[in-house]
Design a protein around this motif. Structure first.
Motif, PDB file in Angstrom:
ATOM      1  N   MET A 154      35.533  38.187  35.589  1.00  0.00           N
ATOM      2  CA  MET A 154      35.015  39.432  36.153  1.00  0.00           C
ATOM      3  C   MET A 154      35.201  39.456  37.670  1.00  0.00           C
ATOM      4  SD  MET A 154      33.450  41.434  33.794  1.00  0.00           S
ATOM      5  CE  MET A 154      32.017  42.168  34.532  1.00  0.00           C
ATOM      6  N   GLY A 155      35.024  38.288  38.303  1.00  0.00           N
ATOM      7  CA  GLY A 155      35.274  38.216  39.732  1.00  0.00           C
ATOM      8  C   GLY A 155      36.718  38.515  40.077  1.00  0.00           C
ATOM      9  N   ASP A 156      37.660  38.000  39.262  1.00  0.00           N
ATOM     10  CA  ASP A 156      39.072  38.328  39.472  1.00  0.00           C
ATOM     11  C   ASP A 156      39.329  39.823  39.284  1.00  0.00           C
ATOM     12  OD1 ASP A 156      39.715  35.778  40.076  1.00  0.00           O
ATOM     13  OD2 ASP A 156      40.978  35.396  38.334  1.00  0.00           O
ATOM     14  N   LEU A 157      38.637  40.407  38.301  1.00  0.00           N
ATOM     15  CA  LEU A 157      38.801  41.840  38.068  1.00  0.00           C
ATOM     16  C   LEU A 157      38.318  42.641  39.277  1.00  0.00           C
ATOM     17  CD1 LEU A 157      39.497  44.142  36.083  1.00  0.00           C
ATOM     18  CD2 LEU A 157      37.162  43.972  35.218  1.00  0.00           C
ATOM     19  N   ARG A 158      37.142  42.299  39.786  1.00  0.00           N
ATOM     20  CA  ARG A 158      36.626  43.018  40.955  1.00  0.00           C
ATOM     21  C   ARG A 158      37.474  42.765  42.196  1.00  0.00           C
ATOM     22  NH1 ARG A 158      31.664  40.896  38.978  1.00  0.00           N
ATOM     23  NH2 ARG A 158      31.684  39.361  40.673  1.00  0.00           N
ATOM     24  N   SER A 159      38.093  41.586  42.261  1.00  0.00           N
ATOM     25  CA  SER A 159      38.912  41.272  43.436  1.00  0.00           C
ATOM     26  C   SER A 159      40.151  42.156  43.535  1.00  0.00           C
ATOM     27  CB  SER A 159      39.329  39.802  43.415  1.00  0.00           C
ATOM     28  OG  SER A 159      40.241  39.543  42.364  1.00  0.00           O
ATOM     29  N   GLN A 160      40.477  42.875  42.465  1.00  0.00           N
ATOM     30  CA  GLN A 160      41.603  43.801  42.550  1.00  0.00           C
ATOM     31  C   GLN A 160      41.302  44.928  43.534  1.00  0.00           C
ATOM     32  OE1 GLN A 160      44.476  42.888  41.090  1.00  0.00           O
ATOM     33  NE2 GLN A 160      43.215  41.109  40.541  1.00  0.00           N
ATOM     34  N   VAL A 161      40.032  45.320  43.658  1.00  0.00           N
ATOM     35  CA  VAL A 161      39.669  46.318  44.671  1.00  0.00           C
ATOM     36  C   VAL A 161      39.812  45.723  46.066  1.00  0.00           C
ATOM     37  CG1 VAL A 161      37.815  47.785  45.528  1.00  0.00           C
ATOM     38  CG2 VAL A 161      38.126  47.503  43.077  1.00  0.00           C
ATOM     39  N   VAL A 162      39.479  44.436  46.201  1.00  0.00           N
ATOM     40  CA  VAL A 162      39.681  43.766  47.489  1.00  0.00           C
ATOM     41  C   VAL A 162      41.156  43.800  47.871  1.00  0.00           C
ATOM     42  CG1 VAL A 162      39.377  41.610  48.747  1.00  0.00           C
ATOM     43  CG2 VAL A 162      37.684  42.287  47.034  1.00  0.00           C
TER      44      VAL A 162
ATOM     45  N   ASN B 163      50.278  49.811  44.312  1.00  0.00           N
ATOM     46  CA  ASN B 163      49.731  50.538  43.173  1.00  0.00           C
ATOM     47  C   ASN B 163      50.125  49.886  41.856  1.00  0.00           C
ATOM     48  OD1 ASN B 163      48.372  52.997  42.063  1.00  0.00           O
ATOM     49  ND2 ASN B 163      50.407  53.329  41.215  1.00  0.00           N
ATOM     50  N   GLN B 164      51.402  49.487  41.717  1.00  0.00           N
ATOM     51  CA  GLN B 164      51.849  48.848  40.477  1.00  0.00           C
ATOM     52  C   GLN B 164      51.158  47.508  40.261  1.00  0.00           C
ATOM     53  OE1 GLN B 164      53.895  50.233  42.677  1.00  0.00           O
ATOM     54  NE2 GLN B 164      54.978  51.844  41.549  1.00  0.00           N
ATOM     55  N   ARG B 165      51.030  46.720  41.326  1.00  0.00           N
ATOM     56  CA  ARG B 165      50.360  45.426  41.199  1.00  0.00           C
ATOM     57  C   ARG B 165      48.897  45.602  40.821  1.00  0.00           C
ATOM     58  NH1 ARG B 165      52.981  44.615  46.163  1.00  0.00           N
ATOM     59  NH2 ARG B 165      50.962  44.620  47.252  1.00  0.00           N
ATOM     60  N   PHE B 166      48.247  46.559  41.458  1.00  0.00           N
ATOM     61  CA  PHE B 166      46.833  46.787  41.178  1.00  0.00           C
ATOM     62  C   PHE B 166      46.621  47.241  39.736  1.00  0.00           C
ATOM     63  CE2 PHE B 166      43.579  50.117  40.824  1.00  0.00           C
ATOM     64  CZ  PHE B 166      42.443  49.362  41.074  1.00  0.00           C
ATOM     65  N   GLN B 167      47.407  48.208  39.301  1.00  0.00           N
ATOM     66  CA  GLN B 167      47.225  48.751  37.957  1.00  0.00           C
ATOM     67  C   GLN B 167      47.470  47.692  36.885  1.00  0.00           C
ATOM     68  OE1 GLN B 167      46.091  51.710  37.188  1.00  0.00           O
ATOM     69  NE2 GLN B 167      47.094  53.361  38.282  1.00  0.00           N
ATOM     70  N   SER B 168      48.595  46.994  36.975  1.00  0.00           N
ATOM     71  CA  SER B 168      48.947  46.037  35.923  1.00  0.00           C
ATOM     72  C   SER B 168      47.974  44.868  35.891  1.00  0.00           C
ATOM     73  CB  SER B 168      50.380  45.546  36.123  1.00  0.00           C
ATOM     74  OG  SER B 168      50.554  44.984  37.421  1.00  0.00           O
ATOM     75  N   SER B 169      47.588  44.341  37.049  1.00  0.00           N
ATOM     76  CA  SER B 169      46.649  43.212  37.072  1.00  0.00           C
ATOM     77  C   SER B 169      45.287  43.619  36.527  1.00  0.00           C
ATOM     78  CB  SER B 169      46.507  42.670  38.498  1.00  0.00           C
ATOM     79  OG  SER B 169      47.732  42.161  38.978  1.00  0.00           O
ATOM     80  N   THR B 170      44.827  44.810  36.866  1.00  0.00           N
ATOM     81  CA  THR B 170      43.534  45.270  36.367  1.00  0.00           C
ATOM     82  C   THR B 170      43.547  45.418  34.856  1.00  0.00           C
ATOM     83  OG1 THR B 170      43.139  46.449  38.446  1.00  0.00           O
ATOM     84  CG2 THR B 170      41.812  47.094  36.552  1.00  0.00           C
ATOM     85  N   HIS B 171      44.584  46.031  34.305  1.00  0.00           N
ATOM     86  CA  HIS B 171      44.670  46.183  32.852  1.00  0.00           C
ATOM     87  C   HIS B 171      44.837  44.831  32.164  1.00  0.00           C
ATOM     88  CE1 HIS B 171      45.534  50.364  34.054  1.00  0.00           C
ATOM     89  NE2 HIS B 171      45.094  50.684  32.859  1.00  0.00           N
ATOM     90  N   ASP B 172      45.591  43.927  32.773  1.00  0.00           N
ATOM     91  CA  ASP B 172      45.815  42.623  32.163  1.00  0.00           C
ATOM     92  C   ASP B 172      44.510  41.830  32.080  1.00  0.00           C
ATOM     93  OD1 ASP B 172      48.095  40.843  31.244  1.00  0.00           O
ATOM     94  OD2 ASP B 172      47.100  39.521  32.651  1.00  0.00           O
TER      95      ASP B 172
ATOM     96  N   ALA C 296      35.599  46.456  50.030  1.00  0.00           N
ATOM     97  CA  ALA C 296      36.033  45.137  49.561  1.00  0.00           C
ATOM     98  C   ALA C 296      34.843  44.189  49.456  1.00  0.00           C
ATOM     99  CB  ALA C 296      37.093  44.572  50.510  1.00  0.00           C
ATOM    100  N   ARG C 297      33.937  44.244  50.420  1.00  0.00           N
ATOM    101  CA  ARG C 297      32.759  43.380  50.388  1.00  0.00           C
ATOM    102  C   ARG C 297      31.851  43.744  49.204  1.00  0.00           C
ATOM    103  NH1 ARG C 297      31.048  44.424  55.070  1.00  0.00           N
ATOM    104  NH2 ARG C 297      32.006  42.692  56.203  1.00  0.00           N
ATOM    105  N   LEU C 298      31.746  45.025  48.888  1.00  0.00           N
ATOM    106  CA  LEU C 298      30.913  45.460  47.768  1.00  0.00           C
ATOM    107  C   LEU C 298      31.416  44.899  46.452  1.00  0.00           C
ATOM    108  CD1 LEU C 298      28.773  47.229  46.351  1.00  0.00           C
ATOM    109  CD2 LEU C 298      30.410  49.127  46.469  1.00  0.00           C
ATOM    110  N   PHE C 299      32.733  44.934  46.224  1.00  0.00           N
ATOM    111  CA  PHE C 299      33.262  44.449  44.952  1.00  0.00           C
ATOM    112  C   PHE C 299      33.387  42.933  44.933  1.00  0.00           C
ATOM    113  CE2 PHE C 299      34.108  48.836  44.293  1.00  0.00           C
ATOM    114  CZ  PHE C 299      34.219  48.998  42.925  1.00  0.00           C
TER     115      PHE C 299
END
Length: 726
Positions: free
Chosen positions: A567-575, A586-595, A660-663
């Motif tokens: 979950m921390g890795d998932l939230r770190s995508q916003v960071v 955008n592509q890196r963020f989308q694919s990593s979040t879905h993965d 970033a600090r919030l997530f």
């Protein structure tokens, strides 16, 4: 005569009904046959091909007088897949894994000659490292790493106490495995091949139709929160599964291989369209919750009209090119129509106007992304794909390092216990038990519930032992000739392959098929030793149960601290969305979040609060992260804003930093700080908007920035957001 004359017309009127009934029955029968061919017929075809390939591998290995032909047959049952592309991809990585595993077994044997303890430690480290790497590098690269470890164990462990036989064993085992690879690939590609490229095309058609219907439901009627989350989670699974299918298709179809980048961009654009639809749904939900009836009433005609464009007429097929054309026409007229709708609402409070402007902007962006996806999808039907103006989307997989470490330690513990027991007790079947432990760790490394699968494989091993005992004592002694041997083996092999196709009982089928071939598969020189068979069956069953016990007690897959790390890795995508460089972000963020979301859904299989929280964190991450990327892109395009206000750049930087600090560390204080930063940036943007009000282009740029900021603020204030729930 009159009576006969009266009957004749009735007979003539009945004849068309007879003909129509005959035609209707023939059409019904043809439709039933067609439905069977594309459902249960595919399963029977898979069984036929699997059994044929297994018996062919057995016969060729016997003909070449290899010492253990059953290994070739076992390879087929480990390797065979319904689609030919899957088999070819699996075969490619299996050959690489087999070669590396053979070299590793020879190297370990050369380093630790007549030192079984050190040899076992080296083998445990090698196999565990390969399984951990398989979890890190998924799809069919997973299989290559698994085979690199398992082949080394299969070759080296039986020769721990006889190192002089290691080289010969490596050569013969490599030959047996290669025969299984060649037979499975040849049979799958030659006997009614089921192309994964065709499956990919059907999946794309279904995905386009399903998402179009989903978008129409969201825009026209609105759907409940739980239903939206469930359907959106299914889209996440489709996005992740698409990448695996694309790799399979590239192995078998040159056309798909040449369009690999085109398909990657298609998946990237689909992720963008899903994100836009989710953002629009979230804003509409908040407008309903806050009671903005006038804004909703002003926007509702656009949603109804767009939903009508996305809904095909009764009996008409959904045409992507027509959808794209309608969307582009709707998009071209939307700004003018929105301005006309907005004029009577200008007397409304600024907050309500901000809601209207943000909803209109999100609608425009959704139409734009969905139009891009429709155009790319429609272009797949063309013989030659035009060069894309957008850069091809690159799917980036992401695996938490703690997950990899847990798999390594878990595999090492299971194999160490089995190896320690073998060395201490000198159990004759201890080597096979350790091989079984390695096999259990490898095959369950990416299973949603490894404990359940290991237990199922244990029961499959028991059934394989009992069936092998019957064959050893009553079938093999009464068989004369290879054709009769195939006749007796075919039903048993088909039964195991059939059970393996059942999703909830796959472990039973895998355990039965693999262990029956390994324990009781015929060799050129058959050794009728039922006691050895039972001892080996007990060893394999014990190793499966040992793995299940370790998986359930010591290293459960849904450990709270491990889920929290993911979950921390998932939230770190916003960071990353706040801090990383914009090109390709955008592509890196989308694919990593879905993965990462797909991994969480696999680990949290049971419906629970943690599973629901994980999905909601994914939705919040996708919502805020996508909006931050839009904000940064718009701020970059409006570079002149730095001159208009001296604190504009620092306000954007502070907003990204606080988000970033919030997530990174969710909490009340972090949420309040982020809200203050967003509000400050909004005030500065509003001041600049008054300054450039006469410049149309700059005014539109700042209005888009204000829409991004307002959307982020509404997302932070959403009472259903996971950081607010805390």
């Amino acid at each position: 005569m009159k009576r006969q004359h009266a009957i004749k017309p009735m007979a003539n009127t009945l004849r068309p009904w007879r003909v129509m009934g005959h035609a209707f029955g023939r059409q019904t029968f043809s439709a039933a046959i067609r439905d069977w061919a594309f459902s249960d017929g595919l399963i029977w075809l898979h069984l036929l091909k699997t059994v044929t390939a297994g018996l062919l591998a057995l016969g060729i290995a016997m003909l070449l007088d290899l010492p253990q032909p059953r290994i070739a047959m076992t390879t087929v049952f480990v390797l065979m897949q319904p689609f030919s592309g899957m088999v070819l991809a699996k075969s490619f990585y299996r050959i690489l894994g087999t070669a590396v595993g053979t070299i590793a077994a020879l190297a370990l044997g050369a380093l630790f000659v007549q030192q079984p303890e050190l040899y076992m430690l080296g083998m445990i480290g090698w196999v565990s490292a390969c399984i951990a790497a398989a979890v890190r590098y998924r799809h069919f690269r997973w299989y290559g790493f698994v085979l690199a470890g398992y082949t080394a164990a299969l070759i080296g462990i039986p020769n721990v106490t006889a190192p002089h036989d290691l080289f010969l064993a490596a050569l013969t085992r490599a030959a047996e495995v290669t025969i299984g690879i060649v037979c499975s690939s040849a049979v799958s590609a030659s006997i009614v091949p089921q192309r994964s490229s065709l499956a990919l095309r059907r999946a794309l058609q279904n995905r386009f139709a399903n998402f179009t219907a989903f978008a129409a439901d969201v825009l026209d009627r609105g759907i409940a929160r739980s239903q939206f989350e469930r359907r959106f989670a299914d889209l996440v699974d489709e996005i992740v599964g698409f990448e695996a299918t694309r790799i399979f298709a590239a192995f078998e179809d040159p056309a798909m291989r040449s369009r690999s980048q085109h398909l990657g961009r298609l998946n990237s654009e689909f992720m963008d369209a899903c994100a836009r639809l989710h953002a629009l749904h979230q804003l509409l939900k908040r407008l309903r919750a806050t009671g903005s009836a006038s804004m909703l009433a002003a926007l509702r005609p656009y949603f109804h009209e767009l939903a009508a464009l996305l809904t095909p007429r009764a009996g008409a097929a959904l045409d992507a090119s027509h959808v794209a054309g309608h969307l582009r026409l709707f998009q071209a007229n939307l700004p003018r129509r929105v301005r006309e709708t907005r004029r009577p609402l200008e007397a409304a409070p600024p907050e309500s106007l901000a809601d209207f402007d943000t909803a209109a902007e999100l609608l425009y962006r959704f139409i734009d992304e969905w139009g891009r996806y429709s155009e790319t999808y429609a272009s797949l039907a063309q013989r030659k794909v035009a060069s894309a103006q957008r850069s091809p989307g690159r799917y980036v997989s992401h695996t938490n390092g703690f997950v990899v470490a847990v798999v390594f330690v878990r595999s090492a513990v299971v194999m160490a216990i089995a190896g320690w027991f073998w060395i201490v007790t000198a159990w004759p079947a201890g080597g096979l038990a350790m091989i079984g432990a390695a096999l259990a760790c490898a095959l369950t490394s990416t299973a949603p519930n490894p404990t359940k699968m290991a237990v199922q494989m244990a029961f499959g091993a028991v059934l394989a032992t009992l069936t092998g005992y019957l064959f050893m004592c009553y079938v093999y002694p009464n068989i004369d000739g290879f054709p009769l041997l195939c006749t007796m083996l075919a039903p048993v092999l088909a039964l195991g392959a059939f059970i393996a196709t059942r999703k909830r009982a796959a472990g039973f089928g895998i355990g039965f098929s693999v262990f029956f071939c390994l324990l009781a598969g015929p060799d050129n020189v058959l050794d009728y030793a039922p006691d050895l068979l039972i001892n080996n069956g007990i060893a394999l069953t014990a190793s499966m149960l040992l793995a299940a016990l370790v998986f359930a007690v010591v290293f459960p897959s849904d450990m709270p601290w491990l889920i929290e790390r993911i979950m921390g890795d998932l939230r770190s995508q916003v960071v990353a969305a706040c801090n990383d460089e914009l090109p390709g972000l955008n592509q890196r963020f989308q694919s990593s979040t879905h993965d990462l979301t797909s991994q969480l859904r696999m680990l949290l299989t049971r419906r629970s609060r943690r599973r629901r929280d994980a999905l909601r964190w994914m939705l919040a991450t996708l919502e805020v992260g996508h909006a931050v990327i839009d904000l940064r892109n718009e701020a970059t395009l409006a570079g002149y804003a730095r001159v208009l206000h001296p604190h504009w750049s620092s306000a954007i930087e502070r907003t990204c930093k606080d988000l970033a600090r919030l997530f990174a560390r969710p909490g009340t204080r972090a949420l309040e700080r982020a809200l203050v930063s967003v509000r400050l940036a909004t005030w500065i943007a509003q001041d600049m908007l008054q300054t450039v009000h006469t410049d149309r282009d700059k005014r539109h740029d700042l209005q888009r920035i204000l829409s991004c900021l307002h959307f982020i603020r509404t997302a932070l204030l959403d009472k259903d957001a996971p950081f607010n729930a805390r």
